[in-house]
Design an enzyme around this catalytic site. Structure first.
Site: not given
Length: 271
Positions: A6, A8-10, A12, A105, A107-108, A130
């Site tokens: 997964d 993400g912006n902040t 992994i 997204g 992830d969504r 985030t």
């Protein structure tokens, strides 16, 4: 062994699934400019923390909101000769009833798939990361939209960076809303205020989803997930049916099983 990522912006977050069960999770900061070599080194180091290596991995599945990391992962998977499934609007097996499905997204979408298979529908997934996303799933399992708000930590960082005298505070809910010092005042405004934001928006979304699904609001399931979902302030959010910090990783395992014929997720799925 299935390696799920997964991105993400902040952070992994990786999950290791053995025989359909989530065996381990690890997290590292997302390096947007990392080369394929650097990403391969990072993943190898994270796997080693659980006495595993790429030799143990049979397949990789990924949901990424950082295209540069996705590209690097594709290179790593090809180099290691491991099949890679990337979650997109075209690969996640659910209907997407939004104006621009390709913009949602991944992830969504994975969250929507996971909540439908594990917790039931209609449902709302509140992903505290985030950004804080509210992902709405209709009674038939379709993703029908939601809401996106800046995440709590993002707001605190902006407050500290954009002011001369306000500090960065710990994510701890204060005992009272009226702060008696600067730290207490920021914690009240940020944490209690953020709880109110989530609860208020959640209540409105829940009523709208219930109406469109022809059910009572109480019949709409609400699941918290994401990096902040296990914090004390998140556990205090009202009207939540379950907290599942690993929901996205589980969704990736479900995606791999349903699309690539991998091992079905062992825990949480109805028999």
């Amino acid at each position: 062994m299935l390696l799920a990522l997964d991105v993400g912006n902040t952070n992994i977050t990786i999950g290791l699934f053995r025989n359909g069960a989530l065996a381990a999770t690890r997290r590292a900061a997302t390096a947007r400019r990392a080369s394929a070599d650097e990403l391969e080194h990072l993943l190898g180091a994270l796997l080693a923390l659980d006495d595993a290596s790429f030799a143990d991995v049979s397949a990789v599945v990924c949901a990424s909101v950082v295209p540069s990391v996705t590209d690097a992962l594709e290179t790593v998977a090809a180099r290691r000769e491991r099949p890679l499934l990337v979650a997109t609007a075209g690969t996640v097996p659910i209907a997407i009833r939004t104006d621009r499905p390709a913009d949602v997204g991944p992830d969504r979408l994975v969250n929507a798939l996971a909540v439908a298979r594990i917790h039931g529908t209609p449902a709302i997934v509140v992903d505290l990361g985030t950004a804080t996303t509210f992902d709405c799933v209709a009674g038939d399992g379709a993703f029908v939209g939601g809401a996106i708000a800046p995440g709590l930590e993002l707001g605190l960082d902006a407050l500290a960076a954009g002011t001369a005298r306000l500090p960065r505070v710990d994510l701890r809910a204060p005992d009272r809303a009226i702060g008696r010092d600067t730290v207490g005042a920021i914690q009240s405004g940020a944490i209690l205020g953020y709880q109110a934001l989530v609860e208020g928006l959640l209540g409105r979304i829940r009523r709208e989803l219930a109406e469109s699904s022809a059910v009572a609001p109480g019949d709409v399931r609400v699941i918290l997930t994401g990096g902040l979902s296990a914090t004390a302030w998140a556990r205090a959010i009202e009207a939540v049916d379950a907290i599942d910090p690993d929901l996205t990783l589980k969704g990736l395992a479900i995606l791999h099983a349903e699309v690539s014929g991998g091992q079905p997720l062992e825990l949480g799925l109805p028999g």
